[in-house]
Design an enzyme around this catalytic site. Sequence first.
Site, PDB file in Angstrom:
ATOM      1  N   HIS A  26       0.826  -1.202   0.000  1.00  0.00           N
ATOM      2  CA  HIS A  26       0.000   0.000   0.000  1.00  0.00           C
ATOM      3  C   HIS A  26       0.863   1.256   0.000  1.00  0.00           C
ATOM      4  O   HIS A  26       1.578   1.527   0.964  1.00  0.00           O
ATOM      5  CB  HIS A  26      -0.895  -0.020   1.244  1.00  0.00           C
ATOM      6  CG  HIS A  26      -1.912   1.050   1.295  1.00  0.00           C
ATOM      7  ND1 HIS A  26      -2.162   1.793   2.436  1.00  0.00           N
ATOM      8  CD2 HIS A  26      -2.767   1.526   0.358  1.00  0.00           C
ATOM      9  CE1 HIS A  26      -3.126   2.658   2.205  1.00  0.00           C
ATOM     10  NE2 HIS A  26      -3.506   2.523   0.950  1.00  0.00           N
ATOM     11  N   ARG A  27       0.837   1.994  -1.101  1.00  0.00           N
ATOM     12  CA  ARG A  27       1.671   3.194  -1.276  1.00  0.00           C
ATOM     13  C   ARG A  27       3.152   2.832  -1.138  1.00  0.00           C
ATOM     14  O   ARG A  27       3.954   3.603  -0.588  1.00  0.00           O
ATOM     15  CB  ARG A  27       1.283   4.302  -0.301  1.00  0.00           C
ATOM     16  CG  ARG A  27      -0.205   4.642  -0.337  1.00  0.00           C
ATOM     17  CD  ARG A  27      -0.596   5.675   0.717  1.00  0.00           C
ATOM     18  NE  ARG A  27      -2.053   5.698   0.894  1.00  0.00           N
ATOM     19  CZ  ARG A  27      -2.684   6.366   1.849  1.00  0.00           C
ATOM     20  NH1 ARG A  27      -1.997   7.092   2.713  1.00  0.00           N
ATOM     21  NH2 ARG A  27      -4.006   6.326   1.944  1.00  0.00           N
ATOM     22  N   GLU A  53       0.831  -0.587  -4.864  1.00  0.00           N
ATOM     23  CA  GLU A  53      -0.209   0.411  -5.086  1.00  0.00           C
ATOM     24  C   GLU A  53       0.390   1.801  -4.908  1.00  0.00           C
ATOM     25  O   GLU A  53       1.183   2.036  -3.996  1.00  0.00           O
ATOM     26  CB  GLU A  53      -1.353   0.196  -4.082  1.00  0.00           C
ATOM     27  CG  GLU A  53      -2.570   1.084  -4.310  1.00  0.00           C
ATOM     28  CD  GLU A  53      -2.557   2.351  -3.476  1.00  0.00           C
ATOM     29  OE1 GLU A  53      -3.461   3.190  -3.679  1.00  0.00           O
ATOM     30  OE2 GLU A  53      -1.650   2.517  -2.627  1.00  0.00           O
ATOM     31  N   ASP A  55      -0.602   6.242  -5.702  1.00  0.00           N
ATOM     32  CA  ASP A  55      -1.673   7.196  -5.974  1.00  0.00           C
ATOM     33  C   ASP A  55      -1.230   8.211  -7.008  1.00  0.00           C
ATOM     34  O   ASP A  55      -0.152   8.806  -6.881  1.00  0.00           O
ATOM     35  CB  ASP A  55      -2.056   7.918  -4.682  1.00  0.00           C
ATOM     36  CG  ASP A  55      -2.533   6.951  -3.612  1.00  0.00           C
ATOM     37  OD1 ASP A  55      -3.607   6.369  -3.788  1.00  0.00           O
ATOM     38  OD2 ASP A  55      -1.805   6.761  -2.617  1.00  0.00           O
ATOM     39  N   HIS A  68      -0.628  10.918  -2.302  1.00  0.00           N
ATOM     40  CA  HIS A  68      -1.983  10.522  -1.915  1.00  0.00           C
ATOM     41  C   HIS A  68      -2.903  11.706  -1.629  1.00  0.00           C
ATOM     42  O   HIS A  68      -4.010  11.785  -2.151  1.00  0.00           O
ATOM     43  CB  HIS A  68      -1.944   9.624  -0.676  1.00  0.00           C
ATOM     44  CG  HIS A  68      -3.311   9.243  -0.180  1.00  0.00           C
ATOM     45  ND1 HIS A  68      -4.007  10.008   0.743  1.00  0.00           N
ATOM     46  CD2 HIS A  68      -4.115   8.198  -0.488  1.00  0.00           C
ATOM     47  CE1 HIS A  68      -5.178   9.453   0.971  1.00  0.00           C
ATOM     48  NE2 HIS A  68      -5.274   8.346   0.247  1.00  0.00           N
ATOM     49  N   GLU A 127      -3.776   4.190  -8.580  1.00  0.00           N
ATOM     50  CA  GLU A 127      -5.087   4.732  -8.238  1.00  0.00           C
ATOM     51  C   GLU A 127      -5.184   6.182  -8.682  1.00  0.00           C
ATOM     52  O   GLU A 127      -4.413   7.039  -8.224  1.00  0.00           O
ATOM     53  CB  GLU A 127      -5.366   4.652  -6.737  1.00  0.00           C
ATOM     54  CG  GLU A 127      -6.743   5.216  -6.389  1.00  0.00           C
ATOM     55  CD  GLU A 127      -7.009   5.374  -4.908  1.00  0.00           C
ATOM     56  OE1 GLU A 127      -7.913   6.162  -4.561  1.00  0.00           O
ATOM     57  OE2 GLU A 127      -6.325   4.712  -4.107  1.00  0.00           O
ATOM     58  N   LYS A 129      -6.581   9.599  -8.298  1.00  0.00           N
ATOM     59  CA  LYS A 129      -7.246  10.329  -7.235  1.00  0.00           C
ATOM     60  C   LYS A 129      -8.384  11.173  -7.812  1.00  0.00           C
ATOM     61  O   LYS A 129      -8.225  11.844  -8.830  1.00  0.00           O
ATOM     62  CB  LYS A 129      -6.257  11.236  -6.496  1.00  0.00           C
ATOM     63  CG  LYS A 129      -5.052  10.492  -5.911  1.00  0.00           C
ATOM     64  CD  LYS A 129      -5.479   9.328  -5.029  1.00  0.00           C
ATOM     65  CE  LYS A 129      -6.164   9.776  -3.768  1.00  0.00           C
ATOM     66  NZ  LYS A 129      -6.573   8.632  -2.895  1.00  0.00           N
ATOM     67  N   ASP A 266       0.113  -1.840   4.483  1.00  0.00           N
ATOM     68  CA  ASP A 266       1.280  -0.989   4.744  1.00  0.00           C
ATOM     69  C   ASP A 266       2.488  -1.824   5.145  1.00  0.00           C
ATOM     70  O   ASP A 266       3.620  -1.336   5.075  1.00  0.00           O
ATOM     71  CB  ASP A 266       0.985  -0.002   5.882  1.00  0.00           C
ATOM     72  CG  ASP A 266      -0.230   0.866   5.613  1.00  0.00           C
ATOM     73  OD1 ASP A 266      -0.505   1.172   4.437  1.00  0.00           O
ATOM     74  OD2 ASP A 266      -0.913   1.237   6.598  1.00  0.00           O
TER      75      ASP A 266
END
Length: 277
Positions: A26-27, A53, A55, A68, A127, A129, A266
């Site tokens: 995640h990120r 992943e 953003d 993000h 992703e 935004k 995370d």
Amino acid sequence: MRSLDTYRWETGARRAASRRPWVIAHRGASGLAPENTLAAIELAIDLGVDMVEADVTVAREGEPVVIHDETLERTTDGSGRVLDTPLAALRALDAGAWFDDAFAGQRVPTLDEVLALADGRVVLNLEIKTESLRLDPDEVVRTPPPGGVVARLVDTVRRRDLGEAVLVSSFDPRALMQLRTLAPEIRCAALYTPRVHDGLTPSQIAAQAGSCALHLTSSQATPARVEAAHRAGLAVMVYSTRRAPVNDAAAMWPILGRGVDGICTDRPDRFLELLRG
């Protein structure tokens, strides 16, 4: 690198040769390094995750960048809206020291830099935004115009010839519909939230956008929803949030028991250790 062809369901049966769920950072490895930086992404790749992943929004000139929040304060030493900030000013900010002094000097990366770093070694879940789809902060989300963030993302991915190693996700199905029109070769995943998609089921949202996957929070990924998504030919991934983190074995085990296809965490290091055990 695991192929995105395995990240799908067909007639309710997994096509993948391996039944191991996808490990998604995640990120980047954001529990171990500052989120959405090259350091976090490189660390996740070194750990051996299946997917990272990240953003995607745009700087003032429209250049796709990876960050993000809608504003800069939380993860950089800058202030103001990302959309109002020129690329050169974004690039001058420190995006690492807030996490730990060891990461001082990390920058807000461009999408092109992230693609170059991954270089097909790992699948990237990009992703889009929703704020980058608006022309005005007070305007409702609407279909992004040609030349907007979706078109620029497509151009950047195509220049690197990495369409097979990219999965694009968004809470706005219209962004995914535009992606499917501009680049049918790039797969997409629907992010679901009742706040935005009132009155529609997660599977309906995914079908509307032409998605191959559905991304849900841990509370949204009920056994019934997972089963319904699989019947519809969709993979299901659960992602971590501040309110519902999925960062330790106690949180991961019950979710895996629902038959999900992956977890976006995370702490991918802990997820990998759990799966090895």
